[in-house]
Design a protein around this motif. Structure first.
Motif, PDB file in Angstrom:
ATOM      1  N   SER A   1       0.824  -1.209   0.000  1.00  0.00           N
ATOM      2  CA  SER A   1       0.000   0.000   0.000  1.00  0.00           C
ATOM      3  C   SER A   1       0.855   1.255   0.000  1.00  0.00           C
ATOM      4  CB  SER A   1      -0.944   0.001   1.203  1.00  0.00           C
ATOM      5  OG  SER A   1      -0.219   0.181   2.408  1.00  0.00           O
ATOM      6  N   VAL A   2       2.148   1.087   0.362  1.00  0.00           N
ATOM      7  CA  VAL A   2       3.069   2.215   0.411  1.00  0.00           C
ATOM      8  C   VAL A   2       3.890   2.316  -0.861  1.00  0.00           C
ATOM      9  CG1 VAL A   2       5.018   3.231   1.658  1.00  0.00           C
ATOM     10  CG2 VAL A   2       3.189   2.075   2.912  1.00  0.00           C
ATOM     11  N   THR A   3       4.344   1.177  -1.382  1.00  0.00           N
ATOM     12  CA  THR A   3       5.188   1.160  -2.578  1.00  0.00           C
ATOM     13  C   THR A   3       4.910  -0.094  -3.390  1.00  0.00           C
ATOM     14  OG1 THR A   3       7.476   1.138  -3.373  1.00  0.00           O
ATOM     15  CG2 THR A   3       7.053   0.063  -1.274  1.00  0.00           C
ATOM     16  N   GLU A   4       5.107   0.022  -4.694  1.00  0.00           N
ATOM     17  CA  GLU A   4       4.957  -1.141  -5.567  1.00  0.00           C
ATOM     18  C   GLU A   4       6.302  -1.682  -6.019  1.00  0.00           C
ATOM     19  OE1 GLU A   4       2.342  -0.274  -8.781  1.00  0.00           O
ATOM     20  OE2 GLU A   4       0.562  -0.059  -7.485  1.00  0.00           O
ATOM     21  N   GLU A   5       7.401  -1.052  -5.560  1.00  0.00           N
ATOM     22  CA  GLU A   5       8.733  -1.525  -5.916  1.00  0.00           C
ATOM     23  C   GLU A   5       9.051  -2.789  -5.119  1.00  0.00           C
ATOM     24  OE1 GLU A   5      10.926  -0.567  -8.163  1.00  0.00           O
ATOM     25  OE2 GLU A   5       9.482   0.916  -8.913  1.00  0.00           O
ATOM     26  N   PRO A   6       9.293  -3.926  -5.785  1.00  0.00           N
ATOM     27  CA  PRO A   6       9.535  -5.183  -5.059  1.00  0.00           C
ATOM     28  C   PRO A   6      10.673  -5.094  -4.048  1.00  0.00           C
ATOM     29  CG  PRO A   6       9.184  -5.618  -7.385  1.00  0.00           C
ATOM     30  CD  PRO A   6       9.287  -4.129  -7.250  1.00  0.00           C
ATOM     31  N   ALA A   7      11.776  -4.438  -4.420  1.00  0.00           N
ATOM     32  CA  ALA A   7      12.914  -4.342  -3.496  1.00  0.00           C
ATOM     33  C   ALA A   7      12.557  -3.536  -2.254  1.00  0.00           C
ATOM     34  CB  ALA A   7      14.114  -3.724  -4.203  1.00  0.00           C
ATOM     35  N   GLU A   8      11.747  -2.504  -2.417  1.00  0.00           N
ATOM     36  CA  GLU A   8      11.340  -1.692  -1.281  1.00  0.00           C
ATOM     37  C   GLU A   8      10.369  -2.457  -0.378  1.00  0.00           C
ATOM     38  OE1 GLU A   8       9.841   2.011  -2.721  1.00  0.00           O
ATOM     39  OE2 GLU A   8      11.704   2.531  -3.765  1.00  0.00           O
ATOM     40  N   ILE A   9       9.505  -3.250  -0.971  1.00  0.00           N
ATOM     41  CA  ILE A   9       8.604  -4.089  -0.188  1.00  0.00           C
ATOM     42  C   ILE A   9       9.424  -5.069   0.651  1.00  0.00           C
ATOM     43  CG2 ILE A   9       6.847  -5.895  -0.316  1.00  0.00           C
ATOM     44  CD1 ILE A   9       5.806  -4.503  -2.854  1.00  0.00           C
ATOM     45  N   LEU A  10      10.402  -5.711   0.007  1.00  0.00           N
ATOM     46  CA  LEU A  10      11.239  -6.667   0.734  1.00  0.00           C
ATOM     47  C   LEU A  10      11.988  -5.996   1.870  1.00  0.00           C
ATOM     48  CD1 LEU A  10      12.778  -8.970  -2.018  1.00  0.00           C
ATOM     49  CD2 LEU A  10      11.226  -9.627  -0.177  1.00  0.00           C
ATOM     50  N   GLU A  11      12.499  -4.796   1.629  1.00  0.00           N
ATOM     51  CA  GLU A  11      13.255  -4.110   2.674  1.00  0.00           C
ATOM     52  C   GLU A  11      12.373  -3.855   3.893  1.00  0.00           C
ATOM     53  OE1 GLU A  11      17.134  -2.833   3.722  1.00  0.00           O
ATOM     54  OE2 GLU A  11      16.342  -3.931   1.989  1.00  0.00           O
ATOM     55  N   ARG A  12      11.111  -3.492   3.640  1.00  0.00           N
ATOM     56  CA  ARG A  12      10.196  -3.274   4.752  1.00  0.00           C
ATOM     57  C   ARG A  12       9.934  -4.571   5.521  1.00  0.00           C
ATOM     58  NH1 ARG A  12       9.425   0.846   1.381  1.00  0.00           N
ATOM     59  NH2 ARG A  12       8.496   2.800   2.176  1.00  0.00           N
ATOM     60  N   LEU A  13       9.855  -5.672   4.797  1.00  0.00           N
ATOM     61  CA  LEU A  13       9.653  -6.961   5.464  1.00  0.00           C
ATOM     62  C   LEU A  13      10.888  -7.354   6.275  1.00  0.00           C
ATOM     63  CD1 LEU A  13       7.840  -8.957   2.632  1.00  0.00           C
ATOM     64  CD2 LEU A  13       6.830  -7.989   4.701  1.00  0.00           C
ATOM     65  N   TYR A  14      12.078  -7.120   5.717  1.00  0.00           N
ATOM     66  CA  TYR A  14      13.308  -7.411   6.462  1.00  0.00           C
ATOM     67  C   TYR A  14      13.343  -6.631   7.778  1.00  0.00           C
ATOM     68  CZ  TYR A  14      15.301  -9.465   2.163  1.00  0.00           C
ATOM     69  OH  TYR A  14      15.545 -10.238   1.047  1.00  0.00           O
ATOM     70  N   VAL A  15      13.014  -5.341   7.704  1.00  0.00           N
ATOM     71  CA  VAL A  15      13.031  -4.496   8.894  1.00  0.00           C
ATOM     72  C   VAL A  15      11.991  -4.974   9.906  1.00  0.00           C
ATOM     73  CG1 VAL A  15      12.539  -2.168   9.743  1.00  0.00           C
ATOM     74  CG2 VAL A  15      13.983  -2.476   7.731  1.00  0.00           C
ATOM     75  N   SER A  16      10.829  -5.422   9.424  1.00  0.00           N
ATOM     76  CA  SER A  16       9.789  -5.923  10.324  1.00  0.00           C
ATOM     77  C   SER A  16      10.260  -7.151  11.082  1.00  0.00           C
ATOM     78  CB  SER A  16       8.522  -6.263   9.533  1.00  0.00           C
ATOM     79  OG  SER A  16       7.956  -5.113   8.956  1.00  0.00           O
ATOM     80  N   VAL A  17      11.150  -7.921  10.468  1.00  0.00           N
ATOM     81  CA  VAL A  17      11.655  -9.140  11.085  1.00  0.00           C
ATOM     82  C   VAL A  17      12.864  -8.868  11.965  1.00  0.00           C
ATOM     83  CG1 VAL A  17      12.771 -11.353  10.606  1.00  0.00           C
ATOM     84  CG2 VAL A  17      10.789 -10.651   9.272  1.00  0.00           C
ATOM     85  N   ALA A  18      13.814  -8.076  11.472  1.00  0.00           N
ATOM     86  CA  ALA A  18      15.131  -7.987  12.110  1.00  0.00           C
ATOM     87  C   ALA A  18      15.494  -6.611  12.636  1.00  0.00           C
ATOM     88  CB  ALA A  18      16.209  -8.457  11.135  1.00  0.00           C
ATOM     89  N   GLY A  19      14.669  -5.594  12.417  1.00  0.00           N
ATOM     90  CA  GLY A  19      14.962  -4.276  12.943  1.00  0.00           C
ATOM     91  C   GLY A  19      15.735  -3.405  11.976  1.00  0.00           C
ATOM     92  N   VAL A  20      15.705  -2.109  12.248  1.00  0.00           N
ATOM     93  CA  VAL A  20      16.409  -1.137  11.415  1.00  0.00           C
ATOM     94  C   VAL A  20      17.916  -1.395  11.489  1.00  0.00           C
ATOM     95  CG1 VAL A  20      16.856   1.326  11.075  1.00  0.00           C
ATOM     96  CG2 VAL A  20      14.585   0.553  11.788  1.00  0.00           C
ATOM     97  N   ASN A  21      18.609  -1.146  10.390  1.00  0.00           N
ATOM     98  CA  ASN A  21      20.069  -1.327  10.310  1.00  0.00           C
ATOM     99  C   ASN A  21      20.496  -2.782  10.434  1.00  0.00           C
ATOM    100  OD1 ASN A  21      20.550   1.451  10.039  1.00  0.00           O
ATOM    101  ND2 ASN A  21      20.612   1.747  12.237  1.00  0.00           N
ATOM    102  N   PHE A  22      19.586  -3.708  10.112  1.00  0.00           N
ATOM    103  CA  PHE A  22      19.927  -5.131  10.230  1.00  0.00           C
ATOM    104  C   PHE A  22      21.100  -5.505   9.338  1.00  0.00           C
ATOM    105  CE2 PHE A  22      17.245  -4.896   6.546  1.00  0.00           C
ATOM    106  CZ  PHE A  22      17.676  -5.905   5.700  1.00  0.00           C
ATOM    107  N   ARG A  23      21.314  -4.766   8.250  1.00  0.00           N
ATOM    108  CA  ARG A  23      22.401  -5.105   7.317  1.00  0.00           C
ATOM    109  C   ARG A  23      23.776  -4.829   7.913  1.00  0.00           C
ATOM    110  NH1 ARG A  23      20.673  -6.138   2.089  1.00  0.00           N
ATOM    111  NH2 ARG A  23      18.476  -5.656   1.704  1.00  0.00           N
ATOM    112  N   MET A  24      23.841  -4.123   9.031  1.00  0.00           N
ATOM    113  CA  MET A  24      25.128  -3.854   9.655  1.00  0.00           C
ATOM    114  C   MET A  24      25.653  -5.065  10.411  1.00  0.00           C
ATOM    115  SD  MET A  24      24.543   0.059  10.977  1.00  0.00           S
ATOM    116  CE  MET A  24      26.252   0.270  11.482  1.00  0.00           C
ATOM    117  N   ASP A  25      24.833  -6.102  10.540  1.00  0.00           N
ATOM    118  CA  ASP A  25      25.232  -7.352  11.185  1.00  0.00           C
ATOM    119  C   ASP A  25      25.015  -8.466  10.173  1.00  0.00           C
ATOM    120  OD1 ASP A  25      25.146  -9.822  12.580  1.00  0.00           O
ATOM    121  OD2 ASP A  25      24.740  -8.781  14.454  1.00  0.00           O
TER     122      ASP A  25
END
Length: 323
Positions: free
Chosen positions: A259-283
Motif C-alpha cells: 500500500s506504500v510502494t509497488e517496488e519489489p525491493a522496497e517491499i522486501l526491505e520493509r519486510l526485512y526491517v519488520s523481522v530484524a529491525g532497522v540497520n539489520f544489514r550492519m550485522d
C-alpha cells in the motif's frame, strides 16, 4: 495489552566502541579503573593487588593467567612534561615489576597517553634487553586504546558489554517479535553454516512474475540455505499454530508494504526491517537470518503472488490475481 519485545539494532557494536573511546579519553585513575574493570571480565583470574605499606603495589596493576601476564596501567595526566613522565612511568613500573614478581613472562603496559620518542626508546630498549636469548626473556607490549578494543573489549558478548556500558540506545520495535528466538538461532555460528538436506533454488517463475531484482534473488538464495533449520524450528515449537499465525502476519505486512510502494525491493526491505529491525544489514549474521526467514515465507506463498499454474500469463498485475 500485548507485551512489546525489543531488539537491539545491529549497530550496537558501533555504540559500544564509541563508549569505549569515551572511557579512554578519561585522565588518571578514571582510565585506570576502566582498564581494571575490563581486564576483570577478560581474565577469570585477574587480580589487581592493593598497595601494601612501603611495598606499594610493586608496579603491578594486575596479574592474570596464573601470574604469567603482568599488567601495568597509566592514565595520562595533563602537563607540559607528559612525554617524560610517561617514559619514567614505563621504566619505573617495569623495574619494580621485574624486581618483585618472578612469575610473569608477558608484560603489558596499558595507556591512553600518546607514546612519543622517549617512551618508545624505553620500550624498545626493554624488548631488546629481554629478548629470546636473555636470562629472563619476556614479551613486552604497549597497549593503546584501539588495541584494547580489538583484542579485549571488542571480543565481549553483548551482556558483558552492557554491564560495562549499560543503557544502549538504538532499540527498535519488531513487528514479528515472536520470530526473535528463530533469528538468534539462525545467527549462531553453528546454524549459519548449516545447509542440512537438499536446498532448492528460488522458484524462478514466481521471482520473474513479481519482478524481483537480481540483488533480492541473491539474498534469497543465500538465506534459503537455512531453510532446513527453519523447518526444524517450527517442528520443535510447542505451539502447533505458530507457523500459520506468522504466515498470516507476513501476508498482512506484505499487503501493508504494497500500500506504500509497488517496488519489489522496497517491499522486501520493509519486510526485512519488520523481522530484524532497522540497520539489520550492519550485522552479517542477522541480515542472512532475515533473508532466510523472508525467503521461507516467500516460497510458502504467504508473500508476493504466485504465477498461473500453466505459466501462460506473464507481466500481469499481481493485485489482479490476488482479487
Amino acid at each position: 495489552m500485548t507485551e512489546v519485545m525489543m531488539l537491539l539494532t545491529p549497530n550496537w557494536r558501533d555504540w559500544y566502541h564509541f563508549r569505549h573511546q569515551q572511557a579512554c579519553f578519561e585522565s588518571g585513575t578514571a582510565f585506570e579503573d576502566y582498564v581494571s574493570k575490563v581486564l576483570e571480565k577478560f581474565h577469570d583470574d585477574f587480580l589487581n593487588p592493593a598497595p601494601s605499606g612501603s611495598l606499594g603495589d610493586g608496579g603491578c596493576d594486575g596479574l592474570a593467567e596464573s601470574g604469567t601476564i603482568f599488567y601495568a596501567c597509566y592514565g595520562q595526566r595533563p602537563g607540559r612534561n607528559a612525554e617524560r613522565e610517561l617514559a619514567n612511568k614505563i621504566q619505573g613500573d617495569f623495574a619494580r615489576g621485574l624486581d618483585q614478581w618472578d612469575t610473569f613472562h608477558t608484560w603489558k603496559f596499558v595507556t591512553n597517553a600518546p607514546i612519543g620518542p622517549e617512551s618508545l626508546k624505553i620500550i624498545s630498549a626493554l624488548q631488546q634487553a629481554h629478548g629470546p636469548t636473555a636470562d629472563r626473556p619476556l614479551t613486552i607490549r604497549a597497549v593503546r586504546p584501539e588495541r584494547l578494543w580489538t583484542d579485549v573489549v571488542g571480543t565481549f558478548d553483548v551482556p558483558i558489554l552492557d554491564s560495562l556500558f549499560p543503557g544502549a540506545p538504538g532499540i527498535e520495535n519488531v513487528e514479528l517479535a515472536d520470530l526473535l528466538p528463530l533469528l538468534d538461532a539462525l545467527g549462531t555460528a553453528e546454524s549459519a553454516s548449516e545447509t542440512g538436506g537438499r536446498v532448492l533454488p528460488v522458484p524462478p517463475t514466481k521471482m520473474d512474475f513479481n519482478k524481483l531484482p537480481e540483488a533480492s534473488r541473491i539474498e534469497f538464495n543465500s538465506g534459503r540455505l537455512l531453510a532446513p533449520r527453519i523447518d526444524r524450528w517450527y517442528e520443535e515449537s510447542s505451539d502447533p499454530g505458530l507457523y500459520d499465525a506468522q504466515g498470516e502476519r507476513f501476508r498482512t505486512l506484505y499487503q501493508e508494504a504494497r500500500s506504500v510502494t509497488e517496488e519489489p525491493a522496497e517491499i522486501l526491505e520493509r519486510l526485512y526491517v519488520s523481522v530484524a529491525g532497522v540497520n539489520f544489514r550492519m550485522d552479517g549474521k542477522r541480515a542472512n537470518a532475515a533473508f532466510a526467514v523472508v525467503s521461507y515465507f516467500f516460497d510458502s506463498c504467504h508473500i508476493f503472488e504466485m504465477p498461473p499454474n500453466d505459466g501462460s500469463v506473464t507481466g500481469v498485475d499481481p493485485d489482479a490475481l490476488a482479487n
